[in-house]
Design an enzyme around this catalytic site. Structure first.
Site, mmCIF file in Angstrom:
data_model
loop_
_atom_site.group_PDB
_atom_site.id
_atom_site.type_symbol
_atom_site.label_atom_id
_atom_site.label_comp_id
_atom_site.label_asym_id
_atom_site.label_seq_id
_atom_site.Cartn_x
_atom_site.Cartn_y
_atom_site.Cartn_z
ATOM 1 N N GLN A 72 1.071 -10.233 -5.872
ATOM 2 C CA GLN A 72 0.721 -11.660 -5.915
ATOM 3 C C GLN A 72 1.654 -12.458 -6.825
ATOM 4 O O GLN A 72 1.581 -13.681 -6.874
ATOM 5 C CB GLN A 72 -0.740 -11.839 -6.360
ATOM 6 C CG GLN A 72 -1.757 -11.235 -5.412
ATOM 7 C CD GLN A 72 -1.787 -11.908 -4.033
ATOM 8 O OE1 GLN A 72 -1.276 -13.018 -3.856
ATOM 9 N NE2 GLN A 72 -2.370 -11.223 -3.056
ATOM 10 N N CYS B 124 -18.311 -9.319 3.111
ATOM 11 C CA CYS B 124 -19.645 -9.600 3.633
ATOM 12 C C CYS B 124 -20.073 -8.500 4.586
ATOM 13 O O CYS B 124 -19.346 -8.160 5.504
ATOM 14 C CB CYS B 124 -19.645 -10.917 4.397
ATOM 15 S SG CYS B 124 -19.511 -12.322 3.333
ATOM 16 N N THR C 284 13.631 5.326 10.152
ATOM 17 C CA THR C 284 14.572 4.238 10.430
ATOM 18 C C THR C 284 14.037 2.938 9.858
ATOM 19 O O THR C 284 12.862 2.610 10.017
ATOM 20 C CB THR C 284 14.792 4.117 11.956
ATOM 21 O OG1 THR C 284 15.287 5.373 12.419
ATOM 22 C CG2 THR C 284 15.783 3.013 12.286
ATOM 23 N N THR D 189 0.844 -1.202 0.000
ATOM 24 C CA THR D 189 0.000 0.000 0.000
ATOM 25 C C THR D 189 0.877 1.249 0.000
ATOM 26 O O THR D 189 0.620 2.212 -0.733
ATOM 27 C CB THR D 189 -0.974 -0.018 1.192
ATOM 28 O OG1 THR D 189 -1.763 -1.208 1.094
ATOM 29 C CG2 THR D 189 -1.891 1.192 1.193
ATOM 30 N N ASN E 187 -5.355 -10.796 -6.985
ATOM 31 C CA ASN E 187 -5.404 -11.398 -5.649
ATOM 32 C C ASN E 187 -6.647 -12.249 -5.415
ATOM 33 O O ASN E 187 -6.612 -13.208 -4.651
ATOM 34 C CB ASN E 187 -5.312 -10.317 -4.570
ATOM 35 C CG ASN E 187 -6.202 -9.132 -4.849
ATOM 36 O OD1 ASN E 187 -6.173 -8.560 -5.934
ATOM 37 N ND2 ASN E 187 -7.021 -8.762 -3.889
ATOM 38 N N HIS F 246 4.544 -9.771 3.405
ATOM 39 C CA HIS F 246 3.690 -10.713 4.144
ATOM 40 C C HIS F 246 2.869 -11.627 3.243
ATOM 41 O O HIS F 246 2.180 -12.529 3.725
ATOM 42 C CB HIS F 246 2.801 -9.973 5.153
ATOM 43 C CG HIS F 246 1.644 -9.230 4.582
ATOM 44 N ND1 HIS F 246 0.377 -9.750 4.557
ATOM 45 C CD2 HIS F 246 1.547 -7.990 4.031
ATOM 46 C CE1 HIS F 246 -0.443 -8.857 4.022
ATOM 47 N NE2 HIS F 246 0.239 -7.780 3.694
HETATM 48 N N1 PLP Z 1 -2.012 -5.313 -4.029
HETATM 49 C C1 PLP Z 1 -2.469 -6.572 -4.020
HETATM 50 C C2 PLP Z 1 -2.673 -7.288 -5.324
HETATM 51 C C3 PLP Z 1 -2.760 -7.206 -2.824
HETATM 52 O O1 PLP Z 1 -3.213 -8.467 -2.833
HETATM 53 C C4 PLP Z 1 -2.575 -6.494 -1.616
HETATM 54 C C5 PLP Z 1 -2.950 -7.096 -0.339
HETATM 55 O O2 PLP Z 1 -3.997 -7.721 -0.213
HETATM 56 C C6 PLP Z 1 -2.073 -5.188 -1.673
HETATM 57 C C7 PLP Z 1 -1.812 -4.626 -2.897
HETATM 58 C C8 PLP Z 1 -1.810 -4.397 -0.404
HETATM 59 O O3 PLP Z 1 -0.655 -4.948 0.225
HETATM 60 P P1 PLP Z 1 -0.192 -4.577 1.705
HETATM 61 O O4 PLP Z 1 -0.997 -5.397 2.628
HETATM 62 O O5 PLP Z 1 1.267 -4.961 1.750
HETATM 63 O O6 PLP Z 1 -0.352 -3.122 1.890
#
Ligand code: PLP
Length: 698
Positions: free
Chosen positions: A189, A338, A247, A71, A159, A211
């Protein structure tokens, strides 16, 4: 053992990544900006991880920044591109007048575009690039529109569906259009699943997230092509060459380094090859097909990551499927978000033009590339057990085993309630207010339980109820009572009473239109037990119903379940109810030896999970869909009740409803079984055996 099939949401941390993070926190804890030896060691570690990532992503002369996650990477990329457009426009240059993004992008992309477009006062048009039925970008659209675009955003793989974008095709379309647009590719992804040779493309920005690939949350990468404009999102101490101050997250960087090292060193076999993952995916797909006859995959498997499956099952909503899988300790996600009473459709599947039942009922199953054979075998066994549970509970079209369901059952569609009133002794039943989308499910239940359908009634005369009736007639010609003409409310012409074994239904016309349906039960039939009517119309029935008659509403968006005449109009559906934290179970049991634990999960969930031994209390299984049958007895007995379910949502509804109806000792187990220290760990032997038998006999 939990089977975690939601890797596209996040992954567990690899053991070597955890060890590296701990080492960075405990031993190599220096600040990479410090010039002493401790700091220098931290900087060396950071430089090594960056170099490794640069090799893996083939970044050439491009820069690779450590950021907190995708993000942040997306914000930085969008800010950089849009700020450059603003500067060029201010310098008198004609810039592209629109910002384009794929219709199936993660929400972070369009939201970032809207945000920075407004903050920078650019006021450019923001438009979606359509995708086709397979989820792929419309390349003709890109070719036609890119020339007038300032920024184009597309993802490497989706995703929700796993659909892999045709990045080479998009690049050719951008080139062919003569566009000078900046290009951001969300690589989240794709990392670890697809080869990405960034310096061989015209991609300007590519964000990644740790993550999603076994590193902890809070660490990510942003690729910036050499020469692409850049505006820092954060200014401060000048870290990352002043491109991203703050940092550095050294434990995250160390952990990401361990993951990337495993990715580079294919000989250590931490990650499966593409071919191995494809074979795993095919086994999961076969297990799903066998367990859920009629299911469909929502994206073509051959165009998707081998780690993602997105599917829908006719007649079963996404919430039902999620509860089912969760009961088998299998974690999947709804393809859609949901809300409390209604499953919102997936915008990704909508953009692909899929029908409503698929977009609303989608489930996503995703594995990480580090899964092994034993994990996949267990996942397939659990999927088979889920299918077996559905068959046993009349929710699957094949091999149904009859089960008896005397009394009232409620079926929800959105916020609308349909009631099935069944009389086991005469094997006859009546439906009230069914909707067309519920027909296949209802037909399945009736067929498997061999119930004769005496009438399909409508409380409002809504044409949708009549349409459902016609569809039921078509599906169950042998199980529908032959009736003479019926009126607009589904009642046999001229009749105002229907007998159903020892039960009797009577209709009452309401002054403001529509009808109430009143139910009398038992020999004496002294009192009306249930009135199927909107609560606001109940007053008009004062002379026909008693103070304890349950009012079963035709819609229940607020999840009130039911009410009684004296409580109509009481707007306390969100009233606090008695909440019991799991940690206080034993104390509760000691203080209330006569308490009854009530499992409000549906039978297909109960079948899949161990009945937990909750402090040795007496237990009743009353699914929420059949709770109206039990409420009168509970109100009379006034024994303490502790409701539980998986997450605490349905049990809260039950406890609140009982409290509203005047029960003074109705608790909900807060957080449900999910938060109990010893949540049921494996599927019970009954379900596993049944699944094995199924496989053997297939
Ligand atoms: N872009 C895609 C395709 C994702 O699947 C996600 C997370 O679900 C993000 C962006 C956002 O990633 P982050 O959780 O590292 O901000």
């Amino acid at each position: 053992m939990e089977i975690y099939l939601d890797a596209n949401a996040t992954t567990p941390v690899l053991p070597q990544a955890k060890a590296a993070a701990i080492q960075a926190m405990v031993e190599a804890y220096g600040n990479p900006s410090s010039v002493h030896c401790t700091g220098l060691k931290a900087r060396a570690l950071m430089d090594d991880v960056r170099a490794l990532a640069q090799r893996l992503l083939d970044t050439g002369s491009g820069r690779l920044l450590f950021v907190s996650g995708a993000t942040e990477g997306i914000q930085t990329a969008v800010l950089s591109a849009l700020n450059a457009l603003r500067e060029r426009r201010e310098a008198g240059e004609t810039i592209g007048a629109q910002l384009l993004y794929g219709a199936t992008e993660h929400k972070a992309v369009p939201e970032a575009l809207r945000h920075w477009n407004a903050v920078l006062g650019l006021d450019l048009a923001i438009r979606e690039i359509p995708v086709d039925r397979q989820g792929r970008h419309d390349l003709a659209f890109v070719r036609a529109e890119a020339l007038s675009a300032g920024l184009v955003c597309t993802m490497a793989a989706n995703n929700e569906t796993g659909v892999i974008s045709d990045l080479a095709g998009i690049e050719t379309a951008l080139d062919a259009s003569g566009s000078r647009a900046y290009w951001m590719v969300d690589g989240v992804q794709a990392l670890g699943k697809l080869p990405l040779r960034l310096s061989h493309t015209r991609i300007d920005y590519a964000p990644f997230s740790g993550h999603k690939l076994y590193a902890p949350k809070g660490i990510g990468l942003l690729y910036v092509r050499d020469g692409a404009p850049f505006t820092p999102l954060m200014a401060g101490g000048g870290q990352e060459g002043a491109l991203r101050s703050g940092t550095e997250n050294m434990s995250g960087i160390a952990a990401l380094g361990a993951v990337l090292a495993a990715l580079e060193n294919t000989a250590d076999r931490t990650f499966r090859t593409h071919a191995e993952l494809t074979a795993f995916r095919d086994r999961l797909a076969a297990a799903l097909r066998a367990a859920f006859p009629g299911m469909v995959f929502n994206a073509p498997l051959e165009l998707s990551l081998p780690t993602t499956l997105n599917f829908s099952v006719p007649g079963l909503g996404s919430r039902v499927l999620q509860d089912l899988f969760d009961a088998a300790d299998v974690r999947v996600s709804g393809g859609s978000a949901c809300s409390s009473a209604k499953a919102a459709p997936s915008f990704v599947l909508q953009a692909m033009g899929l029908p409503d039942w698929q977009t609303e009922g989608a489930v996503r199953m995703s594995i990480g590339p580090a899964v092994d054979e034993a994990f996949i075998a267990e996942a397939c066994a659990r999927i088979e057990a889920c299918g077996e549970s559905l068959r046993r509970h009349c929710m699957s079209p094949t091999d149904n085993l009859p089960s008896v369901g005397d009394g009232l059952s409620r079926f929800m569609a959105g916020g609308a309630c349909c009631y099935l009133l069944a009389d086991a002794s005469s094997r006859r039943c009546v439906l009230i207010d069914p909707l067309p989308e519920q027909v296949s499910r209802l037909a399945q239940v009736l067929r498997c339980q061999s119930y004769q359908l005496s009438a399909v009634l409508s409380s409002s005369g809504d044409p949708a109820h009549a349409a459902a009736r016609r569809a039921l007639c078509a599906e169950l010609p042998d199980l529908m009572d032959a009736t003479d003409a019926i009126d607009g409310f589904g009642w046999p012409q001229g009749r105002s009473e229907l007998d159903l074994g020892s039960r009797r239904l009577r209709r009452v016309s309401l002054d403001r239109g529509g009808q109430a349906c009143l139910l009398w039960e038992g020999e004496g039939r002294a009192q009306c037990s249930v009135a199927f009517v909107a609560p606001e119309d109940a007053e008009a029935l004062a002379d026909r119903i008693g103070p304890q008659t349950l009012i079963a509403p035709p819609t229940d968006e607020a999840q009130m379940l039911c009410t009684i005449p004296g409580r109509v109009g009481v707007e306390d559906h969100d009233a606090p109810c008695l909440q019991l934290p799991g940690a206080q179970l034993q104390q509760f049991a000691d203080a209330h030896p006569d308490a009854i634990l009530v499992d409000v999960r549906e039978p297909y969930e109960q079948f899949l999970s161990h009945t937990p031994d909750l402090a040795g209390m007496a237990m009743e299984a009353v699914p929420l869909s059949r709770i109206l049958n039990a409420i009168p007895g509970w109100l009379v007995a006034q024994r303490p009740l502790l409701f539980f379910c998986r997450s605490g949502n349905r049990s809260r509804q039950a406890a609140q409803a009982l409290a509203r109806l005047g029960h003074r000792q109705a608790w909900t187990l807060a957080g449900g079984l999910a938060l109990l220290p010893e949540a049921p760990a494996t599927i019970p032997a009954a379900a596993a055996d049944a699944a094995v038998r199924e496989v053997v006999s297939a």
